[in-house]
Scaffold this active site. Structure first.
Site, mmCIF file in Angstrom:
data_model
loop_
_atom_site.group_PDB
_atom_site.id
_atom_site.type_symbol
_atom_site.label_atom_id
_atom_site.label_comp_id
_atom_site.label_asym_id
_atom_site.label_seq_id
_atom_site.Cartn_x
_atom_site.Cartn_y
_atom_site.Cartn_z
ATOM 1 N N ASP A 178 0.781 -1.253 0.000
ATOM 2 C CA ASP A 178 0.000 0.000 0.000
ATOM 3 C C ASP A 178 0.810 1.299 0.000
ATOM 4 O O ASP A 178 0.510 2.226 0.773
ATOM 5 C CB ASP A 178 -0.967 0.021 1.201
ATOM 6 N N LYS B 209 -7.033 -4.885 -2.986
ATOM 7 C CA LYS B 209 -7.744 -5.448 -1.830
ATOM 8 C C LYS B 209 -8.651 -4.390 -1.209
ATOM 9 O O LYS B 209 -8.525 -3.214 -1.534
ATOM 10 C CB LYS B 209 -6.728 -5.943 -0.789
ATOM 11 N N CYS C 73 -2.262 -2.803 7.578
ATOM 12 C CA CYS C 73 -2.144 -3.709 6.443
ATOM 13 C C CYS C 73 -0.854 -4.522 6.455
ATOM 14 O O CYS C 73 -0.854 -5.687 6.061
ATOM 15 C CB CYS C 73 -2.321 -2.930 5.148
HETATM 16 C C1 VGL Z 1 -4.719 0.788 5.912
HETATM 17 C C2 VGL Z 1 -6.100 1.896 7.366
HETATM 18 C C3 VGL Z 1 -7.133 1.794 6.489
HETATM 19 C C4 VGL Z 1 -3.359 0.261 5.595
HETATM 20 C C5 VGL Z 1 -5.762 0.660 5.023
HETATM 21 O O1 VGL Z 1 -2.989 0.175 4.405
HETATM 22 O O2 VGL Z 1 -2.631 -0.052 6.556
HETATM 23 N N1 VGL Z 1 -4.904 1.395 7.087
HETATM 24 N N2 VGL Z 1 -6.948 1.170 5.318
#
Ligand code: VGL
Ligand code: ZN
Length: 184
Positions: A13, A99, A137
């Site tokens: 991410d 995802k 994540c």
């Molecule tokens: C994430 C909070 C909400 C992440 C994703 O990538 O860690 N954190 N959505």
């Protein structure tokens, strides 16, 4: 044949919304880019798989505070905030896993994706994991990887935490370690 385990790199991410200026900016989020780029180059050079995951939410999901969840709107599919940061290396050999496509948090790269299938198909045994965010994540991806039987190396210099509560990132690293990850 060497007896080294077949490995893959998971870049979690590294998207605009998780970097400074983004909708859910992780403090120092862009600092993961340089160490991850070095690893991406090394893995690709050696013919080892590189996977980038991306948070790829619908405009309305229970993941967002507006619809009953915890988070500000972020990483809505096909928006600039959901794009990978422009400084993270791109390469046609890199595999992208989307995802969080539905109503669930979808923190883990293994959650409702074909990641486990893809890794087994390629004979991967060991995962190197870094990215954003340590306490969500990255942690959930590492814990799922361990449950699936992969060895996990958690690259501490290449991850940063949201730290909604101070110490969340450190606790997440400890949790990964206790579950069997090597923290490097
Ligand atoms: C994430 C909070 C909400 C992440 C994703 O990538 O860690 N954190 N959505
Ligand atoms: Zn999200």
């Amino acid at each position: 044949m060497s007896n080294e385990k077949k490995r893959a790199l998971i870049v979690v991410d590294v998207q605009n919304d998780f970097c400074p200026g983004g909708a859910l900016a992780v403090p120092g989020g862009d600092e993961v880019i340089a160490p991850l780029n070095r690893l991406i180059e090394k893995f690709l050079e050696q013919g080892d798989p590189v996977i980038k995951t991306r948070d790829w939410h619908p405009p309305e999901t229970k993941h967002f505070a507006d619809f009953g969840g915890r988070w500000p709107v972020h990483c809505v599919r096909d928006t600039p905030g959901a794009q990978f940061h422009s400084a993270i290396l791109d390469d046609p050999r890199i595999i992208v896993i989307s995802k969080g496509l539905g109503n669930d948090d979808g923190y883990s790269g293994f959650d409702e994706t074909n990641l486990v299938f893809l890794l087994r198909q390629q004979g991967v045994e060991e995962l190197w994991i870094g990215g954003l965010a340590t306490d969500y994540c990255v942690k959930n991806t590492a814990l799922d990887a361990l449950s699936e039987g992969f060895k996990v190396k958690a690259i501490s210099e290449a991850m940063r935490a949201v730290d909604l509560t101070a110490g969340d990132g450190d606790r997440a690293i400890e949790e990964m370690r206790r579950a069997g990850a090597r923290v490097i």
